[in-house]
Design a protein around this motif. Structure first.
Motif, PDB file in Angstrom:
ATOM      1  N   ASN A  80     -25.816 -43.684  56.502  1.00  0.00           N
ATOM      2  CA  ASN A  80     -24.817 -44.734  56.696  1.00  0.00           C
ATOM      3  C   ASN A  80     -25.443 -46.101  56.974  1.00  0.00           C
ATOM      4  O   ASN A  80     -24.872 -47.134  56.630  1.00  0.00           O
ATOM      5  N   SER A  81     -26.623 -46.085  57.579  1.00  0.00           N
ATOM      6  CA  SER A  81     -27.264 -47.363  57.910  1.00  0.00           C
ATOM      7  C   SER A  81     -27.879 -48.047  56.693  1.00  0.00           C
ATOM      8  O   SER A  81     -28.161 -49.243  56.726  1.00  0.00           O
ATOM      9  N   VAL A  82     -28.080 -47.288  55.605  1.00  0.00           N
ATOM     10  CA  VAL A  82     -28.784 -47.824  54.443  1.00  0.00           C
ATOM     11  C   VAL A  82     -27.917 -47.890  53.192  1.00  0.00           C
ATOM     12  O   VAL A  82     -28.110 -48.767  52.343  1.00  0.00           O
ATOM     13  N   GLN A  83     -26.954 -46.981  53.057  1.00  0.00           N
ATOM     14  CA  GLN A  83     -26.262 -46.822  51.776  1.00  0.00           C
ATOM     15  C   GLN A  83     -25.610 -48.108  51.271  1.00  0.00           C
ATOM     16  O   GLN A  83     -25.482 -48.313  50.064  1.00  0.00           O
ATOM     17  N   GLY A  84     -25.217 -48.999  52.168  1.00  0.00           N
ATOM     18  CA  GLY A  84     -24.623 -50.264  51.741  1.00  0.00           C
ATOM     19  C   GLY A  84     -25.602 -51.178  51.019  1.00  0.00           C
ATOM     20  O   GLY A  84     -25.192 -52.108  50.318  1.00  0.00           O
ATOM     21  N   ALA A  85     -26.909 -50.911  51.176  1.00  0.00           N
ATOM     22  CA  ALA A  85     -27.936 -51.739  50.529  1.00  0.00           C
ATOM     23  C   ALA A  85     -28.420 -51.138  49.214  1.00  0.00           C
ATOM     24  O   ALA A  85     -29.197 -51.773  48.491  1.00  0.00           O
ATOM     25  N   VAL A  86     -27.970 -49.923  48.902  1.00  0.00           N
ATOM     26  CA  VAL A  86     -28.421 -49.249  47.686  1.00  0.00           C
ATOM     27  C   VAL A  86     -27.508 -49.622  46.524  1.00  0.00           C
ATOM     28  O   VAL A  86     -26.279 -49.590  46.650  1.00  0.00           O
ATOM     29  N   VAL A  87     -28.111 -49.984  45.400  1.00  0.00           N
ATOM     30  CA  VAL A  87     -27.342 -50.451  44.237  1.00  0.00           C
ATOM     31  C   VAL A  87     -27.744 -49.671  42.983  1.00  0.00           C
ATOM     32  O   VAL A  87     -28.784 -49.015  42.944  1.00  0.00           O
ATOM     33  N   SER A  88     -26.889 -49.773  41.968  1.00  0.00           N
ATOM     34  CA  SER A  88     -27.232 -49.286  40.636  1.00  0.00           C
ATOM     35  C   SER A  88     -27.691 -50.472  39.799  1.00  0.00           C
ATOM     36  O   SER A  88     -27.105 -51.557  39.886  1.00  0.00           O
ATOM     37  N   VAL A  89     -28.749 -50.284  39.015  1.00  0.00           N
ATOM     38  CA  VAL A  89     -29.295 -51.352  38.183  1.00  0.00           C
ATOM     39  C   VAL A  89     -29.020 -51.017  36.718  1.00  0.00           C
ATOM     40  O   VAL A  89     -29.399 -49.945  36.237  1.00  0.00           O
ATOM     41  N   ILE A  90     -28.355 -51.923  36.021  1.00  0.00           N
ATOM     42  CA  ILE A  90     -27.977 -51.716  34.628  1.00  0.00           C
ATOM     43  C   ILE A  90     -28.868 -52.563  33.718  1.00  0.00           C
ATOM     44  O   ILE A  90     -28.902 -53.784  33.833  1.00  0.00           O
ATOM     45  N   ASN A  91     -29.604 -51.881  32.830  1.00  0.00           N
ATOM     46  CA  ASN A  91     -30.490 -52.544  31.869  1.00  0.00           C
ATOM     47  C   ASN A  91     -29.717 -52.724  30.566  1.00  0.00           C
ATOM     48  O   ASN A  91     -29.377 -51.763  29.886  1.00  0.00           O
ATOM     49  N   LYS A  92     -29.427 -53.997  30.213  1.00  0.00           N
ATOM     50  CA  LYS A  92     -28.689 -54.288  28.990  1.00  0.00           C
ATOM     51  C   LYS A  92     -29.636 -54.881  27.940  1.00  0.00           C
ATOM     52  O   LYS A  92     -30.463 -55.738  28.252  1.00  0.00           O
ATOM     53  N   GLN A  93     -29.494 -54.389  26.719  1.00  0.00           N
ATOM     54  CA  GLN A  93     -30.358 -54.856  25.635  1.00  0.00           C
ATOM     55  C   GLN A  93     -29.533 -55.176  24.402  1.00  0.00           C
ATOM     56  O   GLN A  93     -28.416 -54.689  24.230  1.00  0.00           O
ATOM     57  N   ASN A  94     -30.107 -56.021  23.543  1.00  0.00           N
ATOM     58  CA  ASN A  94     -29.430 -56.406  22.307  1.00  0.00           C
ATOM     59  C   ASN A  94     -29.296 -55.218  21.371  1.00  0.00           C
ATOM     60  O   ASN A  94     -30.225 -54.418  21.223  1.00  0.00           O
ATOM     61  N   VAL A  95     -28.127 -55.120  20.731  1.00  0.00           N
ATOM     62  CA  VAL A  95     -27.899 -54.058  19.759  1.00  0.00           C
ATOM     63  C   VAL A  95     -28.532 -54.461  18.432  1.00  0.00           C
ATOM     64  O   VAL A  95     -28.334 -55.580  17.953  1.00  0.00           O
ATOM     65  N   GLN A  96     -29.315 -53.560  17.855  1.00  0.00           N
ATOM     66  CA  GLN A  96     -29.928 -53.835  16.560  1.00  0.00           C
ATOM     67  C   GLN A  96     -28.977 -53.425  15.441  1.00  0.00           C
ATOM     68  O   GLN A  96     -28.466 -52.311  15.414  1.00  0.00           O
TER      69      GLN A  96
END
Length: 411
Positions: A80-96
């Motif tokens: 509970n002390s840490v979970q608010g600081a944890v994020v998901s990182v989304i890598n977006k790239q150009n569609v070929q």
């Protein structure tokens, strides 16, 4: 003359024999009946005890009792002390997109056409995890893995509350597989702190937090222990050897970049990789690895300050003495038999700090900064713990004789 009473005793005996026989038979028959009745009763009882009763309890009556488990245990408090600081990182790239015309025989191209190009549309290429570790003014900083953001055209972060925000890449370090992102701090409510990874011990409880298999499972927490404090693995995308923490806390694809925390809620490592199979293809469970927090802080501080990591270099290529046969240690390296640990210099770059200090090919470094060299990762760790411009002492064997020198570290 015959006596009329002579046959009486004989008839009397036969009479009692018949009575006894009848009694015996009656007893046997009666016992058989009793046994039969007893078996029937037991069979009836068995049938009755297993028969599904008719009707139903329409009143119900089952209830949920008060939960007796501790809902605020050590692991829960740490999470509970840490979970608010944890994020998901989304890598977006150009569609070929293919520029050719797809027909019966595949794409066709003119002399000036290109096989593919970007149409400017961004799509999610991969997802990972990260942890917010610093808030400064209107900016907040996130540490994640280099391989999570590699090749990105744009980056987004999903906060613990589900809100999606844009992120800017501050810098990366392939050698340690670390990267730093920056976001607006307006939505940041929790910042994680680092604990001393040198103070951890095998067997202590740890938690891994992240988004295994993507943001759909964001803020998943798994529990395990520290399996080993120092393991030497190729952690970076460039194959650099590094020391990592081994844990059996479940780590899956998408957990990369998330924190490994102790029971005080301190980040002691950044989850980076796991072993899923050996060279023979056998399945492996419970072998995950995290970059130690002491290494993490050293790297991310430089990334924020310089945009990259500036490391001191000796200007040598080297290998572990353990890779050299006993015969070559004597014939080529000229080492005393009692020297069995160290790093063997395989090449020296001209004009490097090592050459200026007198080091040559096939020299064996046994100590650096007063510390005994036990393996490849240790030499690198000692070197990287120092700053540019510092002088570092080196003990080495050359031609079978021990020498000492001092090297001024350069970038």
């Amino acid at each position: 003359m015959r006596n009329e009473n002579q046959g009486t005793p004989r008839r009397t005996n036969r009479f009692w024999v018949k009575v006894a026989g009848v009694g015996l038979i009656a007893g046997l028959i009666g016992g058989g009946i009793a046994i039969g009745i007893g078996g029937a009763i037991q069979h009836h009882e068995a049938v009755v005890s297993t028969r599904v009763p008719s009707g139903s309890n329409r009143a119900g009556g089952t209830k949920v009792n008060k939960n007796k488990a501790d809902l605020n245990g050590e692991a829960t408090r740490a999470y509970n002390s840490v979970q608010g600081a944890v994020v998901s990182v989304i890598n977006k790239q150009n569609v070929q997109q293919d520029n050719g015309i797809l027909g019966m025989f595949g794409p066709t191209q003119g002399d000036n056409s290109s096989s593919s190009s970007s149409n400017g549309k961004l799509e999610t290429a991969s997802e990972g995890s990260g942890v917010i570790y610093k808030k400064s003014g209107n900016a907040a900083y996130i540490v994640t893995n280099n391989h999570v953001v590699k090749g990105s055209s744009a980056l987004q972060v999903i906060m613990s509350n589900g809100r999606k925000v844009d992120a800017q890449l501050v810098g990366t370090d392939a050698a340690t597989d670390l990267a730093v992102l920056k976001i607006n701090s307006a939505n940041v409510t929790t910042v994680a702190g680092f604990g001393n990874s040198n103070s951890i011990t095998a067997g202590q409880d740890v938690l891994a937090i992240g988004s295994p298999m993507g943001s759909e499972y964001a803020n998943t927490v798994t529990k395990g222990i520290v399996s080993a404090k120092n393991r030497t693995l190729k952690a970076g995308t460039d194959g650099t050897l590094t020391s990592v923490i081994q844990t059996d806390a479940a780590i899956n694809s998408g957990n990369s970049g998330g924190p490994l925390i102790n029971m005080a809620g301190q980040v002691i490592g950044i989850n980076s990789m796991k072993l899923s199979s050996d060279n023979q293809g056998s399945s492996i469970e419970g072998m995950g690895f995290a970059i130690p927090s002491n290494e993490v802080t050293r790297v991310i501080n430089q990334i924020v300050k310089h945009g990259r990591v500036i490391r001191p270099r000796l200007g040598i290529l080297y290998t572990d003495l353990a890779n050299i046969s006993a015969k070559q240690r004597q014939s080529v390296l000229k080492l005393p038999k009692n020297v069995n640990q160290g790093s063997v210099i395989m090449d020296v770059k001209p004009g490097s700090a090592a050459q200026k200090a007198g080091l040559k090919k096939y020299d064996v470094i046994t100590k650096m900064a007063g510390q005994q060299i036990h393996g490849l990762a240790q030499l690198r760790d000692i070197l990287y713990a120092h700053k540019i411009g510092q002088r570092i002492s080196i003990t080495y064997y050359q031609g079978g004789h021990v020498h000492q020198t001092t090297v001024k570290l350069v970038p």
